[in-house]
Design an enzyme around this catalytic site. Structure first.
Site, short mmCIF file in Angstrom:
data_model
loop_
_atom_site.label_atom_id
_atom_site.label_comp_id
_atom_site.label_asym_id
_atom_site.label_seq_id
_atom_site.Cartn_x
_atom_site.Cartn_y
_atom_site.Cartn_z
N LYS A 62 7.36 0.93 4.26
CA LYS A 62 7.34 0.55 2.84
C LYS A 62 8.72 0.76 2.22
O LYS A 62 9.27 -0.09 1.55
CB LYS A 62 6.28 1.36 2.10
CG LYS A 62 6.20 0.99 0.63
CD LYS A 62 5.11 1.73 -0.09
CE LYS A 62 5.20 1.40 -1.58
NZ LYS A 62 4.26 2.16 -2.40
N GLU A 78 12.09 8.43 11.08
CA GLU A 78 11.43 8.16 12.36
C GLU A 78 11.42 6.67 12.67
O GLU A 78 11.71 6.23 13.79
CB GLU A 78 9.97 8.66 12.33
CG GLU A 78 9.80 10.16 12.23
CD GLU A 78 9.68 10.65 10.79
OE1 GLU A 78 10.26 10.01 9.89
OE2 GLU A 78 9.02 11.69 10.58
N GLY A 90 1.44 3.55 0.57
CA GLY A 90 1.55 3.52 2.04
C GLY A 90 0.22 3.77 2.72
O GLY A 90 -0.16 3.06 3.66
N ARG A 91 -0.53 4.77 2.26
CA ARG A 91 -1.78 5.12 2.93
C ARG A 91 -2.92 4.16 2.58
O ARG A 91 -4.04 4.33 3.06
CB ARG A 91 -2.15 6.58 2.65
CG ARG A 91 -2.09 6.97 1.18
CD ARG A 91 -2.10 8.49 1.02
NE ARG A 91 -1.93 8.92 -0.36
CZ ARG A 91 -0.76 9.11 -0.95
NH1 ARG A 91 0.37 8.89 -0.30
NH2 ARG A 91 -0.69 9.51 -2.21
N GLU A 109 -2.93 13.65 1.61
CA GLU A 109 -1.69 13.24 0.96
C GLU A 109 -1.99 12.78 -0.48
O GLU A 109 -1.16 12.90 -1.37
CB GLU A 109 -0.99 12.12 1.74
CG GLU A 109 0.47 11.93 1.36
CD GLU A 109 1.26 11.07 2.33
OE1 GLU A 109 1.99 11.62 3.18
OE2 GLU A 109 1.15 9.84 2.26
N HIS A 148 -18.34 20.18 22.37
CA HIS A 148 -17.95 21.10 23.44
C HIS A 148 -16.69 21.85 23.07
O HIS A 148 -16.00 22.39 23.94
CB HIS A 148 -17.77 20.31 24.75
CG HIS A 148 -19.02 19.55 25.10
ND1 HIS A 148 -20.07 20.13 25.77
CD2 HIS A 148 -19.42 18.29 24.80
CE1 HIS A 148 -21.05 19.24 25.90
NE2 HIS A 148 -20.68 18.11 25.31
N LYS A 190 11.63 16.65 4.40
CA LYS A 190 12.47 15.51 4.83
C LYS A 190 13.93 15.80 4.52
O LYS A 190 14.82 15.56 5.34
CB LYS A 190 12.07 14.24 4.06
CG LYS A 190 10.81 13.57 4.52
CD LYS A 190 10.65 12.25 3.78
CE LYS A 190 9.29 11.62 4.02
NZ LYS A 190 9.06 10.41 3.27
#
Ligand code: F6P
Length: 519
Positions: A189, A195, A244-245, A330, A360, A489
């Site tokens: 975005k 990254e 973004g999410r 977030e 488990h 960041k």
């Protein structure tokens, strides 16, 4: 608008009594009618929550006092409900609901462009692989959806993802692929994410002579993408009013359209659209996202639970809890209100893994572990798919039986009396019986999808999106910014610059020692 501390304290007071979930089925004969809701292929059963009719009424009264209906109208009309960033929030407009005429026109044009592009790539046959590069909201949605589409749709091109800055991520994504046959889709975005830019650079250099022709970008920062070196005609836009999410519905889903086809993607959007209309039009007491949000508020602010488990009994939904971690934590993992005051308790920790695997591992804790929540353990959202998409009826029956059994076991538990009866007389009875006792009365919701179609998946994701919005309104936090990710960041950039320059910088002793480890 009433002060949230007062309102939420009233919920804590209301919840401060022992409620036996199992007894509610007798005490409230119409419990299933009142606590089960359906929208299209999605059915939600809230009846195994430690919430009775009186508690629900208190929650609905509280929601009204938070001006929830007014906020919902503001959201859909495109008012700037993301106040700290002065932005509207209109991911629903990507599904054809809400927004201005201008929003609708931009969305229609972009949807057409994406569909045409996807059709062209699919028909051309030159590309056999897609490497989708992005992180957070530019990764989790597409990754979850790609997994889930596998249940009912056919992937025509290989789809790989590179998200982490760890070189293993990009290495795994390109392993065994031929650059000439690979389309790299760089999704960001902001086009400022470390990254994604680093992975984009590495993939471009791997593409070699195809570095320009085989790379496209999806962004709300066209200039950033062009500056990064993607040809302007290869940039697909979305807008600042798509968080973004909440962005998988936009061009962020382009890789999905190419891999699975525009029709599959359109079904996915339609499913979300149905949930949007439900959320927008249903009164609060019959509104599924509102109910889900209020149940969460009851568990968090009423019963004091600090976490919420989400367990999909579907391998194809295995990324769901990771997706929800970003969506909910977030959005609502905040401790300051919209007006800068200290908030009351907000978003719990969201966690989980696929069933039956989790049984488990952490289910021991869910059944018998201690926690700060009134009845111990953590509330669980079970998600199950009724249709067997794998053509393995025996497996599917066992999968569903496990899911249904777990919610029953959490609710009913097993009393010490029964355990003692079963054990009979033995010298270690007093020590053993409590260890084999299940306290029960642990709350859960069971969501079922008739099938794991793109449409049903759209319903499911949009349900949680709107739940998150409602909780943000009740907690009075802005669900659409994420200032909390900035500090790390900035420091990472400083530390990287210093490490590259061979400097130690001005840090605490622990951080300095860590930096020296790699000298
Ligand atoms: O670090 C948080 C975040 O800003 C998320 O909100 C976002 O989804 C992710 O980074 C990726 O951001 P972008 O799409 O701008 O690269």
């Amino acid at each position: 608008m009433t002060d949230r501390h007062t309102l939420l304290s009233s919920i804590a007071t209301e919840a401060d009594r022992d409620i036996s979930i199992a007894s509610l089925f007798d005490a409230e004969p119409d419990r299933l009618e009142n606590f089960v809701m359906r929208e299209g292929p999605l059915r939600a059963d809230f009846s195994k929550q430690a919430l009775d009719a009186a508690g629900l009424k208190a929650l609905l009264d509280m929601a009204a006092k938070c001006d929830l209906e007014e906020w919902r109208s503001k959201l859909f009309s495109g008012e700037k409900v993301n106040t700290s960033e002065d932005r509207a929030v209109l991911h629903m407009a990507l599904r054809g609901v809400g927004g201005t005429d201008e929003n609708k026109a931009e969305v229609a044009a972009m949807r057409q462009r994406m569909a045409d592009y996807a059709d062209t790539i699919r028909a051309d046959g030159k590309f056999k692989n897609i490497v989708h590069i992005g992180i957070g909201g530019s990764d989790l949605g597409p990754r979850l959806v790609a997994d889930a589409f596998e249940a009912s749709a056919e992937q025509s091109l290989t789809l790989r993802f590179a998200e982490n800055v760890d070189g293993a991520s990009v290495n795994d994504a390109i392993k065994g692929l031929n650059p000439a046959e690979t389309l790299a889709v760089v999704v960001s975005k902001s086009f400022g994410t470390q990254e994604t830019k680093m992975n984009g650079e590495s993939v471009r250099s791997w593409l070699g002579e195809y570095g320009n022709s085989n790379m496209i970008a999806v962004t709300a920062n066209r200039a950033g993408a062009v500056g990064f070196g993607v040809a302007a005609e290869n940039v697909f836009d979305f807008w600042d009013w798509v968080g973004g999410r909440y962005s998988v519905w936009s061009a962020v889903g382009l890789s999905l359209q190419i891999a699975y086809g525009p029709d599959v993607f359109a079904d996915f959007l339609d499913g979300a659209r149905a949930m949007d209309l439900h959320f927008r039009d249903q009164p609060l007491q019959e509104n599924l996202p509102v109910m889900m949000a209020l149940v969460g508020i009851w568990n968090r602010n009423g019963l004091g639970y600090g976490s919420q488990a989400v367990i999909p009994y579907s391998r194809r939904l295995r990324k769901f809890s990771a997706f929800l971690q970003q969506l909910e934590m977030e959005s609502n993992g905040k401790s300051a209100t919209r007006d800068g005051a200290t908030s009351t308790l907000t978003c719990p920790v969201i966690w989980g893994d696929e069933g039956t695997n989790g049984q488990h591992a952490f289910f021991q804790w869910l059944h018998q572990g201690t926690s700060e929540g009134r009845y111990g353990g953590a509330p669980v959202d079970f998600v199950a798919v009724l249709k067997d998409h794998e053509n393995r009826p025996a497996h599917h029956a066992a999968l569903l039986a496990n899911c249904f059994a777990q919610s029953e076991a959490l609710m009913l538990g097993k009393s010490e009396e029964i355990v003692r009866d079963e054990l009979g007389t033995r010298p270690d009875l007093d020590a053993l019986a409590p260890q084999m006792t299940f306290p029960g009365n642990r709350p859960s919701t069971t969501l079922t999808l008739d099938e794991l179609s793109p449409n049903a998946l759209g319903h499911l994701i949009a349900l949680y999106e709107h739940k998150t919005f409602v909780q943000g309104i009740v907690w009075n936090v802005n669900s659409f910014d994420q200032w909390g990710v900035q500090l790390g960041k900035v420091l990472a950039t400083t530390i990287l610059d210093e490490m590259e320059a061979g400097k130690s910088g001005d840090h605490d002793a622990s951080t300095t020692a860590l930096m020296q480890l790699i000298k």
